[in-house]
Design a protein around this motif. Structure first.
Motif, PDB file in Angstrom:
ATOM      1  N   TYR A 176       0.937  -1.151  -0.005  1.00  0.00           N
ATOM      2  CA  TYR A 176      -0.054   0.079  -0.062  1.00  0.00           C
ATOM      3  C   TYR A 176       0.884   1.237   0.052  1.00  0.00           C
ATOM      4  O   TYR A 176       0.506   2.204  -0.818  1.00  0.00           O
ATOM      5  CB  TYR A 176      -0.977  -0.107   1.164  1.00  0.00           C
ATOM      6  CG  TYR A 176      -1.826   1.321   1.405  1.00  0.00           C
ATOM      7  CD1 TYR A 176      -2.856   1.487   0.536  1.00  0.00           C
ATOM      8  CD2 TYR A 176      -1.506   2.188   2.339  1.00  0.00           C
ATOM      9  CE1 TYR A 176      -3.653   2.668   0.668  1.00  0.00           C
ATOM     10  CE2 TYR A 176      -2.265   3.309   2.685  1.00  0.00           C
ATOM     11  CZ  TYR A 176      -3.282   3.618   1.689  1.00  0.00           C
ATOM     12  OH  TYR A 176      -4.044   4.671   1.937  1.00  0.00           O
ATOM     13  N   THR A 177       2.062   1.213   0.716  1.00  0.00           N
ATOM     14  CA  THR A 177       2.812   2.601   0.979  1.00  0.00           C
ATOM     15  C   THR A 177       3.579   2.725  -0.164  1.00  0.00           C
ATOM     16  O   THR A 177       3.686   3.638  -0.939  1.00  0.00           O
ATOM     17  CB  THR A 177       3.633   2.242   2.035  1.00  0.00           C
ATOM     18  OG1 THR A 177       2.960   2.259   3.294  1.00  0.00           O
ATOM     19  CG2 THR A 177       4.267   3.719   2.431  1.00  0.00           C
ATOM     20  N   VAL A 178       4.100   1.458  -0.809  1.00  0.00           N
ATOM     21  CA  VAL A 178       5.007   1.519  -1.936  1.00  0.00           C
ATOM     22  C   VAL A 178       4.135   2.039  -3.374  1.00  0.00           C
ATOM     23  O   VAL A 178       4.518   2.804  -3.896  1.00  0.00           O
ATOM     24  CB  VAL A 178       5.601  -0.020  -2.375  1.00  0.00           C
ATOM     25  CG1 VAL A 178       5.912   0.118  -3.759  1.00  0.00           C
ATOM     26  CG2 VAL A 178       6.535  -0.420  -1.246  1.00  0.00           C
ATOM     27  N   VAL A 179       3.049   1.745  -3.350  1.00  0.00           N
ATOM     28  CA  VAL A 179       2.138   1.854  -4.423  1.00  0.00           C
ATOM     29  C   VAL A 179       1.742   3.420  -4.185  1.00  0.00           C
ATOM     30  O   VAL A 179       1.717   4.173  -5.577  1.00  0.00           O
ATOM     31  CB  VAL A 179       0.903   1.131  -4.583  1.00  0.00           C
ATOM     32  CG1 VAL A 179      -0.149   1.823  -5.761  1.00  0.00           C
ATOM     33  CG2 VAL A 179       1.201  -0.104  -4.986  1.00  0.00           C
ATOM     34  N   GLY A 180       1.597   3.966  -2.980  1.00  0.00           N
ATOM     35  CA  GLY A 180       1.304   5.358  -2.799  1.00  0.00           C
ATOM     36  C   GLY A 180       2.427   6.218  -2.935  1.00  0.00           C
ATOM     37  O   GLY A 180       2.101   7.191  -3.729  1.00  0.00           O
ATOM     38  N   SER A 181       3.703   5.617  -2.915  1.00  0.00           N
ATOM     39  CA  SER A 181       4.885   6.631  -3.156  1.00  0.00           C
ATOM     40  C   SER A 181       4.945   6.696  -4.618  1.00  0.00           C
ATOM     41  O   SER A 181       5.207   7.755  -5.213  1.00  0.00           O
ATOM     42  CB  SER A 181       6.063   6.036  -2.730  1.00  0.00           C
ATOM     43  OG  SER A 181       5.974   6.117  -1.062  1.00  0.00           O
ATOM     44  N   ILE A 182       4.641   5.468  -5.276  1.00  0.00           N
ATOM     45  CA  ILE A 182       4.834   5.533  -7.047  1.00  0.00           C
ATOM     46  C   ILE A 182       3.789   6.511  -7.571  1.00  0.00           C
ATOM     47  O   ILE A 182       4.426   7.105  -8.557  1.00  0.00           O
ATOM     48  CB  ILE A 182       4.863   4.157  -7.344  1.00  0.00           C
ATOM     49  CG1 ILE A 182       5.970   3.220  -6.918  1.00  0.00           C
ATOM     50  CG2 ILE A 182       4.592   3.801  -8.595  1.00  0.00           C
ATOM     51  CD1 ILE A 182       5.577   1.743  -7.019  1.00  0.00           C
ATOM     52  N   LYS A 183       2.662   6.347  -6.974  1.00  0.00           N
ATOM     53  CA  LYS A 183       1.666   7.192  -7.699  1.00  0.00           C
ATOM     54  C   LYS A 183       1.878   8.656  -7.527  1.00  0.00           C
ATOM     55  O   LYS A 183       1.564   9.370  -8.456  1.00  0.00           O
ATOM     56  CB  LYS A 183       0.139   6.680  -7.210  1.00  0.00           C
ATOM     57  CG  LYS A 183      -0.166   7.188  -5.730  1.00  0.00           C
ATOM     58  CD  LYS A 183      -0.750   8.131  -5.269  1.00  0.00           C
ATOM     59  CE  LYS A 183      -1.129   8.266  -4.006  1.00  0.00           C
ATOM     60  NZ  LYS A 183      -1.476   9.718  -3.507  1.00  0.00           N
ATOM     61  N   ASN A 184       2.432   9.088  -6.401  1.00  0.00           N
ATOM     62  CA  ASN A 184       2.863  10.527  -6.183  1.00  0.00           C
ATOM     63  C   ASN A 184       3.712  10.990  -7.253  1.00  0.00           C
ATOM     64  O   ASN A 184       3.923  11.972  -7.801  1.00  0.00           O
ATOM     65  CB  ASN A 184       3.662  10.585  -4.882  1.00  0.00           C
ATOM     66  CG  ASN A 184       2.183  10.682  -3.868  1.00  0.00           C
ATOM     67  OD1 ASN A 184       1.201  11.035  -4.130  1.00  0.00           O
ATOM     68  ND2 ASN A 184       2.550  10.334  -2.520  1.00  0.00           N
ATOM     69  N   VAL A 185       4.815  10.007  -7.718  1.00  0.00           N
ATOM     70  CA  VAL A 185       5.802  10.349  -8.552  1.00  0.00           C
ATOM     71  C   VAL A 185       5.214  10.165  -9.835  1.00  0.00           C
ATOM     72  O   VAL A 185       5.572  11.350 -10.508  1.00  0.00           O
ATOM     73  CB  VAL A 185       6.805   9.100  -8.226  1.00  0.00           C
ATOM     74  CG1 VAL A 185       7.890   9.261  -9.717  1.00  0.00           C
ATOM     75  CG2 VAL A 185       7.875   9.282  -7.107  1.00  0.00           C
ATOM     76  N   VAL A 186       4.200   9.551 -10.161  1.00  0.00           N
ATOM     77  CA  VAL A 186       3.669   9.705 -11.512  1.00  0.00           C
ATOM     78  C   VAL A 186       2.887  10.764 -11.611  1.00  0.00           C
ATOM     79  O   VAL A 186       2.838  11.393 -12.730  1.00  0.00           O
ATOM     80  CB  VAL A 186       2.759   8.332 -11.694  1.00  0.00           C
ATOM     81  CG1 VAL A 186       2.144   8.411 -12.923  1.00  0.00           C
ATOM     82  CG2 VAL A 186       3.648   6.937 -11.654  1.00  0.00           C
TER      83      VAL A 186
END
Length: 382
Positions: A314-324
């Motif tokens: 959940y947190t990894v995907v959250g960080s990735i979507k912020n980068v995107v």
């Protein structure tokens, strides 16, 4: 397309444990079959029956693992897409179509959530008690934080470009860290503090050369960070965990409905929205409708991702979507102006957020292993 592909690959790679478990099961099954074949050259009907049962069991386990992996990857991707979509749709409505009444957008999202969750409850697809004074006392002041979080977030989205909005929103982590010290006497590690300091440095460098600087927009985002941090801290303190996301969002939206309507009328934004000239534009109507329903969709995607995956995923995907969102925001809305130092500051903040995620998960993984070790020691002593 490249960013979407990278997002999907990293989301898939963030759930390695089921895949490793599948490989272990497959390897064990292969080893079992090999040892059985080498030991028993003449297979009897009984041995063939047992071997067939073992093969069927292994195939069933493999199918269940692949189903679990598919659900986890799908939930992760759904959460990432929903998070990115709500930001881009809100930005398109407020900036591209120049819809100046961000409070009306927030009011539309609140009404949609209340109506949708109420309909789902009437259809018995969701179950939660109606709002009562006891429930209101229990969740207060969370509805206030929810209201300001929604309105200020939309105001910041309107008046700042998405890359800077994402950079400034990371200050929520800093406010949460300070709040944990004040409320729970909990201090972060030196590594986490380093990543937080790096976020501050990146934000100041980016803001110093932000050619689209808007003081009101920065104020909205800062207050939004305060409201988000307060909401997270009070939710952790007041709620015991037996209240679901849908139930809490329904209560928050129901309580915030009246003040949101009063604020839109008092500030004249309701009348401004009524006089908006593009209500006949199909493109605007589609984006406005998506903006209204994406709040509920995002809530569902968050719940689904938390249920089917781990906190790490959940947190990894959250960080990735912020980068995107940072990179997509350079093209959505048309209000981002490239400047070298601003660009460098944005990327310093991006790196700092990834480091923060990495350090926090190392910390949580160490705590989990220590807890497992203590439980094993207790079991051995018993």
């Amino acid at each position: 397309l490249f960013l979407w592909a990278i997002t999907l690959i990293i989301a898939a790679s963030s759930v390695p444990r089921p895949f490793i478990a599948f490989l272990k099961v497959a390897a064990s099954a292969s080893e079992l079959n090999w040892s059985r074949d080498s030991k028993f050259q003449m297979a009897s009907p009984a041995n063939e029956t047992v071997e067939g049962a073992n093969t069927a069991t292994s195939a069933k386990v493999s199918k269940e693992l692949w189903t679990k992996i598919t659900k986890q990857v799908g939930a992760s991707f759904f959460f990432g897409v929903a998070s990115i979509l709500i930001m881009t749709v809100n930005k398109t409505v407020l900036t591209t179509y120049n819809f100046r009444s961000f409070q009306v957008v927030g009011l539309g999202q609140i009404v949609t959530i209340v109506v949708l969750l109420r309909v789902l409850k009437m259809l018995k697809l969701l179950s939660f008690p109606d709002l009562s004074w006891d429930q209101l006392k229990r969740i207060f002041p969370l509805p206030i934080f929810y209201f300001f979080n929604l309105v200020l977030g939309l105001g910041g989205t309107q008046k700042t470009n998405l890359p800077m909005f994402t950079v400034l929103r990371r200050f929520t982590l800093i406010f949460v860290s300070v709040g944990q010290i004040c409320m729970f006497n909990k201090y972060e590690t030196a590594q986490v503090n380093f990543s937080l300091i790096l976020m501050i440095v990146g934000a100041f460098v980016a803001a110093y050369r932000d050619l689209t600087f808007d003081l009101m927009g920065y104020t909205y985002v800062t207050l939004n960070n305060v409201a988000t941090a307060a909401n997270n801290l009070y939710a952790k303190k007041k709620l015991s965990g037996d209240m679901g996301n849908a139930e809490l969002m329904y209560y928050n939206s129901l309580v915030a409905l009246v003040p949101a309507l009063m604020l839109a009328v008092a500030t004249g934004e309701l009348r401004t929205a009524y006089e908006y000239p593009n209500w006949t534009s199909v493109g605007f109507l589609v984006n406005f409708f998506l903006s209204c329903i994406m709040g509920a969709v995002l809530m569902y995607s968050v719940t689904l991702c938390q249920q089917l995956t781990s906190a790490l995923t959940y947190t990894v995907v959250g960080s990735i979507k912020n980068v995107v969102i940072t990179y997509i925001g350079m093209y959505v809305g048309g209000d981002y102006v490239f400047e070298l130092y601003n660009f460098i500051g944005i990327h310093v903040s991006v790196v700092a957020s990834l480091l923060y995620t990495y350090f926090k998960f190392r910390e949580e993984d160490a705590a989990r292993k220590e807890k497992e070790l203590k439980s094993r020691s207790t079991a051995v002593q018993a």
